[in-house]
Design a protein around this motif. Structure first.
Motif, PDB file in Angstrom:
ATOM      1  N   LEU A 232       6.699  12.536  -5.081  1.00  0.00           N
ATOM      2  CA  LEU A 232       6.975  13.283  -3.946  1.00  0.00           C
ATOM      3  C   LEU A 232       5.879  13.717  -3.036  1.00  0.00           C
ATOM      4  O   LEU A 232       5.926  13.932  -1.731  1.00  0.00           O
ATOM      5  CB  LEU A 232       7.828  14.621  -4.556  1.00  0.00           C
ATOM      6  CG  LEU A 232       8.577  15.537  -3.575  1.00  0.00           C
ATOM      7  CD1 LEU A 232       9.717  14.794  -2.684  1.00  0.00           C
ATOM      8  CD2 LEU A 232       9.587  16.572  -3.977  1.00  0.00           C
ATOM      9  N   PRO A 233       4.740  14.372  -3.728  1.00  0.00           N
ATOM     10  CA  PRO A 233       3.562  14.918  -2.453  1.00  0.00           C
ATOM     11  C   PRO A 233       3.078  13.339  -1.791  1.00  0.00           C
ATOM     12  O   PRO A 233       2.926  13.755  -0.294  1.00  0.00           O
ATOM     13  CB  PRO A 233       2.532  15.224  -3.406  1.00  0.00           C
ATOM     14  CG  PRO A 233       3.449  15.682  -4.831  1.00  0.00           C
ATOM     15  CD  PRO A 233       4.526  14.588  -4.647  1.00  0.00           C
ATOM     16  N   GLY A 234       3.299  12.383  -2.394  1.00  0.00           N
ATOM     17  CA  GLY A 234       2.900  11.118  -1.220  1.00  0.00           C
ATOM     18  C   GLY A 234       3.976  10.899  -0.499  1.00  0.00           C
ATOM     19  O   GLY A 234       3.668  10.515   0.720  1.00  0.00           O
ATOM     20  N   LEU A 235       5.164  11.111  -0.726  1.00  0.00           N
ATOM     21  CA  LEU A 235       6.228  10.737   0.064  1.00  0.00           C
ATOM     22  C   LEU A 235       6.156  11.743   1.347  1.00  0.00           C
ATOM     23  O   LEU A 235       6.340  11.416   2.498  1.00  0.00           O
ATOM     24  CB  LEU A 235       7.447  10.724  -0.549  1.00  0.00           C
ATOM     25  CG  LEU A 235       8.832  10.595   0.579  1.00  0.00           C
ATOM     26  CD1 LEU A 235       8.972   9.436   0.949  1.00  0.00           C
ATOM     27  CD2 LEU A 235      10.246  11.034  -0.546  1.00  0.00           C
ATOM     28  N   MET A 236       5.836  12.774   1.052  1.00  0.00           N
ATOM     29  CA  MET A 236       5.961  13.931   1.934  1.00  0.00           C
ATOM     30  C   MET A 236       4.776  13.970   3.109  1.00  0.00           C
ATOM     31  O   MET A 236       4.818  14.141   4.099  1.00  0.00           O
ATOM     32  CB  MET A 236       5.568  15.444   1.396  1.00  0.00           C
ATOM     33  CG  MET A 236       6.830  15.715   0.434  1.00  0.00           C
ATOM     34  SD  MET A 236       8.711  15.607   1.412  1.00  0.00           S
ATOM     35  CE  MET A 236       8.790  16.955   2.625  1.00  0.00           C
ATOM     36  N   ALA A 237       3.501  13.474   2.346  1.00  0.00           N
ATOM     37  CA  ALA A 237       2.504  13.217   3.364  1.00  0.00           C
ATOM     38  C   ALA A 237       3.012  12.090   4.241  1.00  0.00           C
ATOM     39  O   ALA A 237       2.496  12.153   5.330  1.00  0.00           O
ATOM     40  CB  ALA A 237       1.359  12.637   2.311  1.00  0.00           C
ATOM     41  N   PHE A 238       3.452  10.913   3.609  1.00  0.00           N
ATOM     42  CA  PHE A 238       3.892   9.837   4.623  1.00  0.00           C
ATOM     43  C   PHE A 238       4.925  10.302   5.806  1.00  0.00           C
ATOM     44  O   PHE A 238       4.940  10.034   6.883  1.00  0.00           O
ATOM     45  CB  PHE A 238       4.401   8.663   4.105  1.00  0.00           C
ATOM     46  CG  PHE A 238       3.388   7.746   3.635  1.00  0.00           C
ATOM     47  CD1 PHE A 238       2.913   6.671   4.268  1.00  0.00           C
ATOM     48  CD2 PHE A 238       3.158   7.499   2.195  1.00  0.00           C
ATOM     49  CE1 PHE A 238       1.771   5.922   4.083  1.00  0.00           C
ATOM     50  CE2 PHE A 238       2.131   6.772   1.689  1.00  0.00           C
ATOM     51  CZ  PHE A 238       1.582   5.922   2.513  1.00  0.00           C
ATOM     52  N   ILE A 239       5.965  11.436   5.360  1.00  0.00           N
ATOM     53  CA  ILE A 239       6.784  11.879   6.170  1.00  0.00           C
ATOM     54  C   ILE A 239       6.024  12.621   7.356  1.00  0.00           C
ATOM     55  O   ILE A 239       6.349  12.650   8.454  1.00  0.00           O
ATOM     56  CB  ILE A 239       7.737  12.614   5.590  1.00  0.00           C
ATOM     57  CG1 ILE A 239       8.782  11.616   4.742  1.00  0.00           C
ATOM     58  CG2 ILE A 239       8.677  13.594   6.764  1.00  0.00           C
ATOM     59  CD1 ILE A 239       9.717  12.311   4.091  1.00  0.00           C
ATOM     60  N   ILE A 240       5.031  13.606   6.947  1.00  0.00           N
ATOM     61  CA  ILE A 240       4.261  14.220   7.745  1.00  0.00           C
ATOM     62  C   ILE A 240       3.317  13.500   8.986  1.00  0.00           C
ATOM     63  O   ILE A 240       3.320  13.591  10.051  1.00  0.00           O
ATOM     64  CB  ILE A 240       3.315  15.287   7.055  1.00  0.00           C
ATOM     65  CG1 ILE A 240       4.143  16.513   6.285  1.00  0.00           C
ATOM     66  CG2 ILE A 240       2.373  15.796   7.977  1.00  0.00           C
ATOM     67  CD1 ILE A 240       3.480  17.186   5.433  1.00  0.00           C
TER      68      ILE A 240
ATOM     69  N   ILE B 116       0.642  -1.244   0.028  1.00  0.00           N
ATOM     70  CA  ILE B 116       0.003  -0.034  -0.115  1.00  0.00           C
ATOM     71  C   ILE B 116       0.733   1.199   0.044  1.00  0.00           C
ATOM     72  O   ILE B 116       0.603   2.243  -0.717  1.00  0.00           O
ATOM     73  CB  ILE B 116      -0.890  -0.084   1.122  1.00  0.00           C
ATOM     74  CG1 ILE B 116      -1.966  -0.984   1.191  1.00  0.00           C
ATOM     75  CG2 ILE B 116      -1.708   1.274   1.334  1.00  0.00           C
ATOM     76  CD1 ILE B 116      -2.837  -1.228  -0.184  1.00  0.00           C
ATOM     77  N   THR B 117       1.812   1.180   0.884  1.00  0.00           N
ATOM     78  CA  THR B 117       2.661   2.426   0.938  1.00  0.00           C
ATOM     79  C   THR B 117       3.602   2.716  -0.220  1.00  0.00           C
ATOM     80  O   THR B 117       3.746   3.622  -0.859  1.00  0.00           O
ATOM     81  CB  THR B 117       3.530   2.467   2.026  1.00  0.00           C
ATOM     82  OG1 THR B 117       4.371   1.129   1.985  1.00  0.00           O
ATOM     83  CG2 THR B 117       2.988   2.537   3.493  1.00  0.00           C
ATOM     84  N   ALA B 118       3.969   1.440  -0.805  1.00  0.00           N
ATOM     85  CA  ALA B 118       4.903   1.517  -2.259  1.00  0.00           C
ATOM     86  C   ALA B 118       4.000   2.185  -3.343  1.00  0.00           C
ATOM     87  O   ALA B 118       4.328   2.958  -4.245  1.00  0.00           O
ATOM     88  CB  ALA B 118       5.273   0.206  -2.394  1.00  0.00           C
ATOM     89  N   ILE B 119       2.520   1.530  -3.403  1.00  0.00           N
ATOM     90  CA  ILE B 119       1.729   1.856  -4.375  1.00  0.00           C
ATOM     91  C   ILE B 119       1.556   3.654  -4.368  1.00  0.00           C
ATOM     92  O   ILE B 119       1.526   4.208  -5.431  1.00  0.00           O
ATOM     93  CB  ILE B 119       0.382   1.107  -4.392  1.00  0.00           C
ATOM     94  CG1 ILE B 119       0.641  -0.221  -5.047  1.00  0.00           C
ATOM     95  CG2 ILE B 119      -0.701   2.035  -5.359  1.00  0.00           C
ATOM     96  CD1 ILE B 119      -0.481  -1.056  -5.016  1.00  0.00           C
ATOM     97  N   VAL B 120       1.131   3.974  -3.105  1.00  0.00           N
ATOM     98  CA  VAL B 120       0.888   5.427  -2.770  1.00  0.00           C
ATOM     99  C   VAL B 120       1.836   6.441  -3.294  1.00  0.00           C
ATOM    100  O   VAL B 120       1.802   7.329  -3.886  1.00  0.00           O
ATOM    101  CB  VAL B 120       0.460   5.636  -1.562  1.00  0.00           C
ATOM    102  CG1 VAL B 120       0.135   7.243  -0.936  1.00  0.00           C
ATOM    103  CG2 VAL B 120      -0.747   4.960  -0.941  1.00  0.00           C
ATOM    104  N   ILE B 121       3.165   5.785  -2.588  1.00  0.00           N
ATOM    105  CA  ILE B 121       4.460   6.679  -3.161  1.00  0.00           C
ATOM    106  C   ILE B 121       4.919   6.740  -4.606  1.00  0.00           C
ATOM    107  O   ILE B 121       5.203   7.766  -5.016  1.00  0.00           O
ATOM    108  CB  ILE B 121       5.551   6.245  -2.138  1.00  0.00           C
ATOM    109  CG1 ILE B 121       5.123   6.892  -0.648  1.00  0.00           C
ATOM    110  CG2 ILE B 121       6.822   6.781  -2.440  1.00  0.00           C
ATOM    111  CD1 ILE B 121       6.156   6.405   0.281  1.00  0.00           C
ATOM    112  N   GLY B 122       4.573   5.534  -5.247  1.00  0.00           N
ATOM    113  CA  GLY B 122       4.950   5.325  -6.439  1.00  0.00           C
ATOM    114  C   GLY B 122       3.862   6.060  -7.505  1.00  0.00           C
ATOM    115  O   GLY B 122       4.432   6.870  -8.418  1.00  0.00           O
ATOM    116  N   ILE B 123       2.615   6.270  -7.161  1.00  0.00           N
ATOM    117  CA  ILE B 123       1.608   7.060  -7.935  1.00  0.00           C
ATOM    118  C   ILE B 123       1.776   8.485  -7.583  1.00  0.00           C
ATOM    119  O   ILE B 123       1.805   9.125  -8.587  1.00  0.00           O
ATOM    120  CB  ILE B 123       0.208   6.488  -7.665  1.00  0.00           C
ATOM    121  CG1 ILE B 123       0.317   5.052  -8.158  1.00  0.00           C
ATOM    122  CG2 ILE B 123      -0.813   7.032  -8.550  1.00  0.00           C
ATOM    123  CD1 ILE B 123       0.066   4.704  -9.398  1.00  0.00           C
ATOM    124  N   LEU B 124       1.725   8.902  -6.284  1.00  0.00           N
ATOM    125  CA  LEU B 124       1.790  10.370  -6.120  1.00  0.00           C
ATOM    126  C   LEU B 124       2.918  10.908  -6.302  1.00  0.00           C
ATOM    127  O   LEU B 124       3.314  12.194  -6.225  1.00  0.00           O
ATOM    128  CB  LEU B 124       1.348  10.497  -4.608  1.00  0.00           C
ATOM    129  CG  LEU B 124      -0.316  10.071  -4.592  1.00  0.00           C
ATOM    130  CD1 LEU B 124      -0.750  10.288  -3.221  1.00  0.00           C
ATOM    131  CD2 LEU B 124      -0.960  10.801  -5.383  1.00  0.00           C
TER     132      LEU B 124
END
Length: 93
Positions: free
Chosen positions: A77-85, A67-75
């Protein structure tokens, strides 16, 4: 006996050709989307791995799962920043 057997093989061949004609294009589109998803999931997984590799020095870890790989892969940098936040502010551990 042989004529009936050939009739069945001809019927099966005709059904196979009809299935290929009707569903051939949609199958190609589906396989294109599947490869697109697999590619982006792999890119997201590699990105999470690299973040975790660098984050081990400051005790930062993002879980690596599909799930995290798909979210970060599709989104991206914004997906990565969302997970970091989310990791820093919502689930501080």
């Amino acid at each position: 006996m042989s004529g009936i057997n050939m009739l069945w093989w001809g019927f099966i061949l005709l059904i196979g050709i009809l299935i290929f004609v009707f569903f051939g294009q949609s199958f190609l589109r589906l396989s294109k989307w599947m490869w697109y998803g697999i590619f982006h999931m792999a890119v997201g997984g590699i990105l999470i791995y690299l973040i975790n590799l660098g984050g081990q020095f400051v005790h930062f870890h993002i879980p690596l799962n599909p799930i995290t790989a798909i979210v970060i892969g599709i989104l991206g940098l914004p997906g990565l920043m969302a997970f970091i936040i989310i990791k820093f502010f919502i689930t501080p551990v």
